[in-house]
Design an enzyme around this catalytic site. Structure first.
Site, PDB file in Angstrom:
ATOM      1  CE  LYS A   1      -1.619   1.655   4.008  1.00 46.46           C
ATOM      2  NZ  LYS A   1      -1.240   3.072   4.231  1.00 46.46           N
ATOM      3  CG  ASN A   2       2.432   2.557   3.460  1.00 45.30           C
ATOM      4  OD1 ASN A   2       1.259   2.879   3.235  1.00 45.30           O
ATOM      5  ND2 ASN A   2       2.856   2.253   4.678  1.00 45.30           N
TER       6      ASN A   2
ATOM      7  NE  ARG B   1      -2.154  10.914   7.367  1.00 45.16           N
ATOM      8  CZ  ARG B   1      -1.757  12.170   7.368  1.00 45.16           C
ATOM      9  NH1 ARG B   1      -2.599  13.130   7.597  1.00 45.16           N
ATOM     10  NH2 ARG B   1      -0.518  12.486   7.081  1.00 45.16           N
TER      11      ARG B   1
ATOM     12  CB  CYS C   1      -5.094  10.299  10.898  1.00 40.16           C
ATOM     13  SG  CYS C   1      -3.584   9.461  11.348  1.00 40.16           S
TER      14      CYS C   1
ATOM     15  N   PRO D   1       1.713  16.278  11.185  1.00 37.66           N
ATOM     16  CG  PRO D   1       3.590  17.030  12.329  1.00 37.66           C
ATOM     17  CD  PRO D   1       2.512  15.985  12.373  1.00 37.66           C
ATOM     18  CB  ILE D   2       2.293  18.545   5.992  1.00 36.45           C
ATOM     19  CG1 ILE D   2       1.415  19.793   6.111  1.00 36.45           C
ATOM     20  CG2 ILE D   2       1.466  17.264   5.944  1.00 36.45           C
ATOM     21  CD1 ILE D   2       0.506  20.031   4.904  1.00 36.45           C
ATOM     22  CG  ASP D   3       6.737  20.471  10.316  1.00 36.72           C
ATOM     23  OD1 ASP D   3       6.062  19.433  10.424  1.00 36.72           O
ATOM     24  OD2 ASP D   3       7.881  20.577  10.794  1.00 36.72           O
ATOM     25  CG  LEU D   4       9.624  17.769   8.509  1.00 39.26           C
ATOM     26  CD1 LEU D   4      10.079  16.346   8.799  1.00 39.26           C
ATOM     27  CD2 LEU D   4      10.711  18.774   8.884  1.00 39.26           C
TER      28      LEU D   4
ATOM     29  CB  ILE E   1       7.273   6.646  14.551  1.00 39.18           C
ATOM     30  CG1 ILE E   1       8.546   5.814  14.430  1.00 39.18           C
ATOM     31  CG2 ILE E   1       6.971   7.404  13.270  1.00 39.18           C
ATOM     32  CD1 ILE E   1       9.797   6.616  14.089  1.00 39.18           C
TER      33      ILE E   1
HETATM   34  C1  EPZ Z   1       4.289   6.883   6.145  1.00 40.37           C
HETATM   35  O1  EPZ Z   1       3.518   7.904   6.761  1.00 40.37           O
HETATM   36  C2  EPZ Z   1       3.386   5.660   6.060  1.00 40.37           C
HETATM   37  N1  EPZ Z   1       2.230   5.960   5.215  1.00 40.37           N
HETATM   38  C3  EPZ Z   1       2.920   5.268   7.457  1.00 40.37           C
HETATM   39  O2  EPZ Z   1       2.124   4.081   7.334  1.00 40.37           O
HETATM   40  C4  EPZ Z   1       4.142   4.962   8.301  1.00 40.37           C
HETATM   41  O3  EPZ Z   1       3.726   4.651   9.626  1.00 40.37           O
HETATM   42  C5  EPZ Z   1       5.088   6.177   8.312  1.00 40.37           C
HETATM   43  O4  EPZ Z   1       5.422   6.544   6.961  1.00 40.37           O
HETATM   44  C6  EPZ Z   1       6.375   5.883   9.067  1.00 40.37           C
HETATM   45  O5  EPZ Z   1       7.015   4.802   8.481  1.00 40.37           O
HETATM   46  C7  EPZ Z   1       2.375   5.906   3.877  1.00 40.37           C
HETATM   47  O6  EPZ Z   1       3.441   5.646   3.362  1.00 40.37           O
HETATM   48  C8  EPZ Z   1       1.136   6.153   3.050  1.00 40.37           C
HETATM   49  P1  EPZ Z   1       6.386  10.229   8.277  1.00 40.37           P
HETATM   50  P2  EPZ Z   1       4.093   9.426   6.804  1.00 40.37           P
HETATM   51  O7  EPZ Z   1       6.258  11.488   7.512  1.00 40.37           O
HETATM   52  O8  EPZ Z   1       4.801   9.716   5.552  1.00 40.37           O
HETATM   53  C9  EPZ Z   1       6.591  13.445  11.771  1.00 40.37           C
HETATM   54  C10 EPZ Z   1       0.241   2.708   7.611  1.00 40.37           C
HETATM   55  O9  EPZ Z   1      -0.339   2.194   8.585  1.00 40.37           O
HETATM   56  N2  EPZ Z   1       6.483  14.451  10.702  1.00 40.37           N
HETATM   57  O10 EPZ Z   1       7.610   9.386   8.113  1.00 40.37           O
HETATM   58  O11 EPZ Z   1       2.991  10.310   7.212  1.00 40.37           O
HETATM   59  C11 EPZ Z   1       5.271  12.718  11.998  1.00 40.37           C
HETATM   60  O12 EPZ Z   1       4.445  13.461  12.880  1.00 40.37           O
HETATM   61  C12 EPZ Z   1       0.732   4.134   7.701  1.00 40.37           C
HETATM   62  O13 EPZ Z   1       0.452   2.125   6.529  1.00 40.37           O
HETATM   63  C13 EPZ Z   1       6.620  15.800  11.029  1.00 40.37           C
HETATM   64  O14 EPZ Z   1       6.830  16.153  12.187  1.00 40.37           O
HETATM   65  O15 EPZ Z   1       5.137   9.293   7.995  1.00 40.37           O
HETATM   66  C14 EPZ Z   1       5.699  11.414  12.602  1.00 40.37           C
HETATM   67  O16 EPZ Z   1       5.926  11.612  13.993  1.00 40.37           O
HETATM   68  C15 EPZ Z   1       0.496   4.746   9.072  1.00 40.37           C
HETATM   69  N3  EPZ Z   1       6.499  16.730  10.045  1.00 40.37           N
HETATM   70  C16 EPZ Z   1       7.043  11.135  11.923  1.00 40.37           C
HETATM   71  O17 EPZ Z   1       7.470  12.394  11.369  1.00 40.37           O
HETATM   72  C17 EPZ Z   1       6.269  16.382   8.741  1.00 40.37           C
HETATM   73  O18 EPZ Z   1       6.210  17.290   7.869  1.00 40.37           O
HETATM   74  C18 EPZ Z   1       6.963  10.083  10.827  1.00 40.37           C
HETATM   75  O19 EPZ Z   1       6.139  10.592   9.824  1.00 40.37           O
HETATM   76  C19 EPZ Z   1       6.130  15.012   8.424  1.00 40.37           C
HETATM   77  C20 EPZ Z   1       6.240  14.058   9.420  1.00 40.37           C
END
Ligand code: EPZ
Length: 423
Positions: free
Chosen positions: A22-23, A92, A116, A122-125, A328
């Site tokens: 999926k990812n 999401r 969610c 967040p999407i700040d990065l 995480i």
């Molecule tokens: C991806 O989510 C996956 N989703 C998630 O899988 C997975 O848990 C996650 O990566 C970590 O491996 C998809 O690929 C569709 P992140 P993503 O950005 O990209 C923080 C599932 O069940 N962060 O690596 O959203 C955030 O809050 C799902 O299949 C910021 O602070 O994960 C988190 O604490 C759930 N600012 C951490 O980073 C940002 O701009 C990891 O987030 C972006 C993220």
């Protein structure tokens, strides 16, 4: 409202084919909107999140056909950079379309996804990286209006956390940027490498994916591509947890052993025996799981946060105390109170540490799936529990696990989906 009903106690035996990731398919579907060409994508799982991504592609003008597990996207006719709020909320991770729309049209209007079940997300990065590449992004009441008045420019971007989504969004924006983009502290998940493989087939030059520094350069000329999505490593860990909870011996075909490296030793420590031959994994477990003293979730190649709930279902029955540290996401223990309803002895200390005192048996209960992986964890726990478990809100499971009850029925689980509890 659909429910899943599971009568625990059956060992699992037999063979299954692992679904595509999926990812991995989600960012690749977003990327297919950029090229203006035809993408033939094989091993695409049938999931509600994939349906939501396909709906977005059709809404922006792509033609999408599906034949079994193959999805064909023709993005030559894409003509809209505006994704309505309801479509963005369907999935999401729809924020991944931001980078793709900027790369294709130089502008985008999307909804910030918001939090969610598992955290604020967040999407700040994402936004700071895209702004550094030339995107002018205004945020108004959850709506993101993005323009690139001077186009996108390749930059050296350092992420202060190896965010999967932010890495993917930068990779997508970079394929239409002038000059090279370098991402430092990039996410190293296998899904990133799969996206890079697909982009390279489309005529982009991506190097370093799977490591912490990724380089992307493109002349803006793309070609049609055919690609096979990698297997879903998290669903593979779901099968591992299921056999550890219910006992038995199963064969999972279509695995990529390397992607499972972070989880194999943990499930082996709990008592699982694995044998790998080519792309087939045999997972065998009999008796009571052993406790795993401490588990912490980390970015790849650490233990994946997405497998944390699945591991906890096993630890709940283990002989001893396991400590689970979720590093995480800040709200990823919502399966804990549901497991406690099944007789588990788990206490959460602060938001991210759970102390699991293994009990000899779990018992059936009426429980609620609160997110995709937590719901899957309740189901595998139920397969090894005594008595009947009813799980509601199973739409969460359908987001990421294809034909969940059919697959586990074929392995011998007593599991069925009902439209309502009156059935
Ligand atoms: C991806 O989510 C996956 N989703 C998630 O899988 C997975 O848990 C996650 O990566 C970590 O491996 C998809 O690929 C569709 P992140 P993503 O950005 O990209 C923080 C599932 O069940 N962060 O690596 O959203 C955030 O809050 C799902 O299949 C910021 O602070 O994960 C988190 O604490 C759930 N600012 C951490 O980073 C940002 O701009 C990891 O987030 C972006 C993220």
């Amino acid at each position: 409202m659909e429910h899943i009903i599971i009568n625990g106690g059956n060992e699992l035996h037999g063979s299954v084919k692992l679904q595509g990731s999926k990812n991995s398919i989600l960012p690749i579907l977003a990327a297919s909107a950029v090229t203006g060409k035809v993408s033939v994508l094989h091993n695409c799982p049938r999931l509600s999140d994939v349906d939501a991504a396909i709906n977005i592609l059709c809404h922006i003008g792509c033609k999408v056909r599906r034949h079994g597990h193959t999805v064909i996207v023709d993005s030559s006719g894409a003509d809209s950079f505006d994704i309505p709020d309801d479509m963005m909320r369907e999935m999401r991770s729809s924020i991944i379309f931001l980078g793709a729309l900027l790369a294709r049209f130089g502008k985008a209007r999307v909804t910030a996804p918001g939090g969610c079940e598992i955290g604020l997300r967040p999407i700040d990065l994402h936004l700071s990286a895209l702004r550094s590449m030339g995107a002018v992004i205004s945020e108004q009441g959850g709506q993101l209006d993005c323009r690139c008045p001077d186009g996108l420019t390749g930059r050296h971007i350092t992420l202060n956390f190896p965010s999967v989504g932010a890495t993917e969004n930068v990779m997508l924006a970079a394929i239409s940027a002038k000059g090279e983009t370098v991402i430092t502290n990039a996410a190293r998940e296998p899904e990133i490498a799969d996206l890079a493989d697909y982009l390279n087939k489309c005529g982009v030059t991506v190097s370093g994916a799977g490591q912490s520094v990724i380089r992307i350069i493109s002349d803006g000329k793309f070609c049609s591509a055919e690609h096979r999505i990698i297997p879903d490593r998290i669903v593979a860990s779901t099968f591992m947890a299921a056999v550890a909870c219910a006992g038995g011996s199963i064969c999972v075909a279509g695995v990529e052993k390397e992607h499972l490296a972070p989880v194999i030793p943990v499930f082996e420590a709990a008592g699982c025996n694995f044998d790998f031959s080519g792309d087939e994994m045999t997972a065998e477990f009999y008796g009571r799981p052993r406790r795993v003293r401490r588990l912490r979730t980390m970015p790849y190649p650490g233990f994946p946060t997405d497998s944390q709930a699945l591991f906890m279902a096993v630890a709940a029955k283990a002989n001893g105390t396991s400590v689970v540290n979720e590093k995480i996401f800040e709200n990823r223990f919502r399966h804990v109170p549901e497991l406690v309803k099944m007789g588990a002895d788990i206490r959460v200390e602060d938001c991210c540490v759970a102390v699991v005192e293994g009990v000899r048996n779990l018992h059936g209960a009426k429980v609620t799936a609160c997110d995709l992986r937590g719901g899957s964890a309740l189901a595998v726990a139920a397969m090894g529990a005594q008595g009947q478990t009813v799980i509601e809100n199973i739409y969460h499971i359908d987001r990421g696990c294809e034909a969940f009850e059919d697959v586990f029925t074929s392995l011998g689980a007593d599991i069925r989906r009902v439209q309502s509890l009156q059935e």
